[in-house]
Scaffold this active site. Structure first.
Site, short mmCIF file in Angstrom:
data_model
loop_
_atom_site.label_atom_id
_atom_site.label_comp_id
_atom_site.label_asym_id
_atom_site.label_seq_id
_atom_site.Cartn_x
_atom_site.Cartn_y
_atom_site.Cartn_z
N ASN A 375 9.87 0.88 -0.55
CA ASN A 375 9.67 2.37 -1.00
C ASN A 375 8.84 3.22 -0.12
O ASN A 375 7.83 2.84 0.01
CB ASN A 375 9.09 2.42 -2.39
CG ASN A 375 9.64 3.35 -3.34
OD1 ASN A 375 10.65 4.01 -3.03
ND2 ASN A 375 9.08 3.54 -4.41
N TYR A 381 1.94 -1.59 -1.26
CA TYR A 381 2.36 -2.15 -2.89
C TYR A 381 3.38 -2.89 -2.56
O TYR A 381 3.76 -4.02 -2.92
CB TYR A 381 2.70 -0.92 -3.49
CG TYR A 381 3.16 -1.23 -5.13
CD1 TYR A 381 2.36 -1.69 -5.97
CD2 TYR A 381 4.48 -0.98 -5.40
CE1 TYR A 381 2.39 -2.00 -7.36
CE2 TYR A 381 4.80 -1.53 -6.63
CZ TYR A 381 3.84 -1.90 -7.65
OH TYR A 381 4.38 -2.19 -9.02
N THR A 416 5.67 3.89 -18.65
CA THR A 416 4.60 3.55 -18.80
C THR A 416 3.51 4.84 -18.51
O THR A 416 4.05 5.70 -17.96
CB THR A 416 3.86 2.42 -18.09
OG1 THR A 416 4.05 2.57 -16.70
CG2 THR A 416 4.54 1.04 -18.49
N1 LIG Z 1 5.18 0.39 -14.79
C1 LIG Z 1 6.30 0.25 -13.85
O1 LIG Z 1 7.37 0.79 -13.89
C2 LIG Z 1 6.03 -0.86 -13.20
C3 LIG Z 1 7.27 -1.09 -12.20
C4 LIG Z 1 7.07 -2.60 -11.43
C5 LIG Z 1 5.95 -3.05 -11.49
N2 LIG Z 1 5.04 -2.84 -12.19
C6 LIG Z 1 3.89 -4.07 -12.26
O2 LIG Z 1 3.62 -4.12 -13.65
C7 LIG Z 1 2.34 -4.40 -13.70
C8 LIG Z 1 1.71 -3.58 -14.95
O3 LIG Z 1 1.79 -2.39 -14.50
P1 LIG Z 1 1.47 -1.11 -15.62
O4 LIG Z 1 2.58 -0.08 -15.40
O5 LIG Z 1 1.20 -1.63 -17.13
O6 LIG Z 1 0.13 -0.58 -15.11
P2 LIG Z 1 -1.14 -0.02 -15.69
O7 LIG Z 1 -2.01 0.72 -14.96
O8 LIG Z 1 -1.04 0.88 -16.93
O9 LIG Z 1 -1.89 -1.39 -16.13
C9 LIG Z 1 -2.44 -2.07 -15.44
C10 LIG Z 1 -3.77 -2.84 -15.99
O10 LIG Z 1 -4.26 -3.57 -14.94
C11 LIG Z 1 -5.77 -3.55 -15.00
N3 LIG Z 1 -6.46 -4.22 -13.66
C12 LIG Z 1 -6.32 -3.31 -12.69
N4 LIG Z 1 -7.24 -3.79 -11.72
C13 LIG Z 1 -7.54 -4.91 -12.06
C14 LIG Z 1 -8.54 -5.98 -11.65
N5 LIG Z 1 -9.04 -5.98 -10.51
N6 LIG Z 1 -9.11 -6.75 -12.61
C15 LIG Z 1 -8.45 -6.86 -13.91
N7 LIG Z 1 -7.68 -5.99 -14.52
C16 LIG Z 1 -7.31 -4.89 -13.56
C17 LIG Z 1 -6.09 -2.08 -15.39
O11 LIG Z 1 -7.24 -2.06 -15.51
C18 LIG Z 1 -4.88 -1.84 -16.20
O12 LIG Z 1 -5.24 -2.15 -17.49
C19 LIG Z 1 1.59 -4.20 -12.47
O13 LIG Z 1 1.55 -5.38 -11.67
C20 LIG Z 1 2.66 -3.19 -11.76
O14 LIG Z 1 2.64 -3.31 -10.40
C21 LIG Z 1 5.02 -1.89 -13.06
#
Ligand SMILES: NC(=O)c1ccc[n+]([C@@H]2O[C@H](COP(=O)([O-])OP(=O)(O)OC[C@H]3O[C@@H](n4cnc5c(N)ncnc54)[C@H](O)[C@@H]3O)[C@@H](O)[C@H]2O)c1
Length: 475
Positions: A375, A381, A416
């Protein structure tokens, strides 16, 4: 539903649906989903009706019929002959298209293609699906069962089995009204381990998974008997990034299925983290997973809350720091790689070295379709998420010797806080560019992880399952 998808709601309103039809606009349907709380057994497939077929001697059909019976799904046409439905139609026993019971539409089509021995015999797929597809109900499921090509006895059979992937991925793109299609490659000794996978794919748990090819391998250890009610009762799960978003949904679904969930998130998220853990009757661990002492901190917490060991480890915590590479700071590069894939590797090592992960335990990583497709603006990422897939591929054979499975999910566009912050035009493109014409919900990712984490899913390891509504990206 946590969606901010106003078009989905509008296109399904009385006025909106008329307007969408008149203008020829797409009309994504609201997907059927399991509630994250409460009774987990009331939502298999309703109305419960499956049409089953097979090619050649269709060796999987007897087991499939038994599984459907256990799941309480009557299979209306349990046919071992590949040409049965077509034959019945031509012989006039059915009028027009396959329509077995007036007003009742099948919720699932299952086809055992594992005995197809050459590309000529692939026409069995045409025969079965040509006459049944148009009868499908809303949010229906198509499952094609095959033999892993590498296990086929001749090159011709291997080629034909490989063809199933193209067939299923294309069929999934032709399905309408929230229906999905998947290919399950089943190794000979994995036949007895089908239950948790059918339970997932034949239910609303799999709402946003489509066009996937999943391999069930010969289980390296005995699969425990399936327990449908609270299958994770007595188990302990660790979910990182559990204070909000997808992590909160994962923790909620694992707790619903009976696990004690250790909810991990950064100290800055202590208040929402405590609230999630209290609601789920789990425990909260405020810990930055990139801290040098993170492994020791987690082990100390587990010694108190899970003295018998850990069953499920979900590496969900992740961040984005998007910039084109030339504009990206070194800190932006480092932090994304370290949180998304450095820390998970160190936590795995700490738990494995301490012998805390029990036999038949599960590790699940959260990758992304960015890690598959790439991307713009996400070199950091996408590298980290491709590395999560690499972690699964590299460790699955090693961990199999310790009776531990490791898999990953690769979410697409999930509704989200992260995606709500994306600019409107990009957000709208991300939402619609998939076969289901809408974004997924956090619970869709959570249910997929609960399936991979299921005690009876021991035939699944080394798999990367996309939860993306069959996104066009990286397809
Ligand atoms: N939302 C999407 O569309 C999407 C798509 C593909 C992948 N993802 C993946 O899904 C996972 C969750 O995404 P999300 O959308 O819920 O994100 P989000 O930002 O809402 O939640 C991520 C959580 O991880 C916690 N976090 C970050 N760094 C941390 C650390 N060092 N130690 C402990 N906790 C930590 C944050 O505080 C947060 O509560 C991620 O790995 C993201 O890359 C999300």
């Amino acid at each position: 539903m946590t969606t901010s998808d106003r078009y989905l709601a509008f296109a399904n309103s009385a006025v909106g649906s008329r307007l969408a039809n008149a203008l020829g606009l797409p009309r994504p349907v609201p997907l059927e989903r399991m509630p994250p709380y409460g009774d987990t057994e009331t939502h298999i497939i309703a109305p419960p009706l499956a049409v089953v077929g097979g090619a050649g001697d269709a060796p999987l059909l007897p087991g499939l019929a038994r599984e459907l019976h256990w799941l309480g799904v009557p299979s209306l046409a349990h046919v071992a002959r590949l040409d049965w439905i077509s034959y019945a139609n031509k012989a006039g026993t059915m009028s027009g298209r396959f329509n077995p019971v007036e007003g009742v539409r099948p919720k699932a089509l299952l086809f055992d293609a594992s005995a197809i021995a050459n590309t000529g015999e692939l026409s069995a797929l045409y025969t079965f699906f040509h006459d049944t597809l148009a009868t499908l109900d809303r949010c229906a499921r198509v499952l094609v069962l095959g033999l892993p090509p590498s296990l086929a006895s001749t090159p011709q059979a291997s080629i034909a089995q490989r063809a199933l992937e193209g067939f299923v991925r294309s069929l999934a793109k032709e399905l309408k009204r929230g229906a999905t299609a998947q290919l399950l490659y089943i190794a000979p000794h994995a036949r007895e381990a089908l239950h948790s996978t059918l339970r997932f794919f034949l239910s609303p748990r799999a709402a946003y998974v489509s066009g996937q090819a999943v391999t069930l391998q010969d289980p390296v250890f005995e699969t425990p008997p399936m327990r449908d009610q609270r299958p994770l009762a007595g188990q302990v799960a660790v979910v990182t990034g559990a204070a909000r978003g997808i992590g909160e949904a994962i923790a909620t679904v694992l707790a619903r299925d009976g696990a004690h969930v250790v909810c991990v998130d950064v100290p800055a998220a202590q208040t929402p983290l405590d609230a999630v853990a209290a609601r789920l009757e789990g425990s909260a661990l405020a810990c930055d997973i990139t801290a040098p002492e993170a492994g020791v901190t987690l082990l100390a917490h587990l010694a108190t809350h899970a003295p018998r060991g850990l069953d499920i480890l979900v590496h969900n915590a992740g961040i984005t720091r998007d910039k084109t590479l030339a504009r990206m700071s070194e800190a932006q590069w480092q932090s994304v790689l370290d949180i998304n894939v450095g820390a998970p590797q160190r936590l795995n090592a700490a738990l494995l070295d301490a012998g805390v992960l029990r036999a038949n335990s599960r590790i699940v990583g959260v990758a992304s379709i960015s890690g598959i497709a790439g991307n713009r603006g996400q070199t950091n990422y996408a590298a980290s998420k491709a590395a999560v897939i690499g972690m699964v591929e590299a460790w699955s054979p090693v961990l199999a010797e310790r009776h531990i499975s490791i898999n990953a999910v690769a979410p697409g566009f999930i509704e989200t806080q992260m995606t709500a912050a994306v600019p409107f035009a990009i957000r709208e493109a991300g939402r619609r560019m998939n076969s289901l014409g809408q974004g997924g919900q956090p619970v869709d990712v959570a249910e997929t992880i609960a399936w991979l984490a299921h005690p009876a899913s021991g035939a699944l390891t080394g798999q990367v399952v996309r939860v993306c509504g069959q996104s066009l990206l990286g397809a």
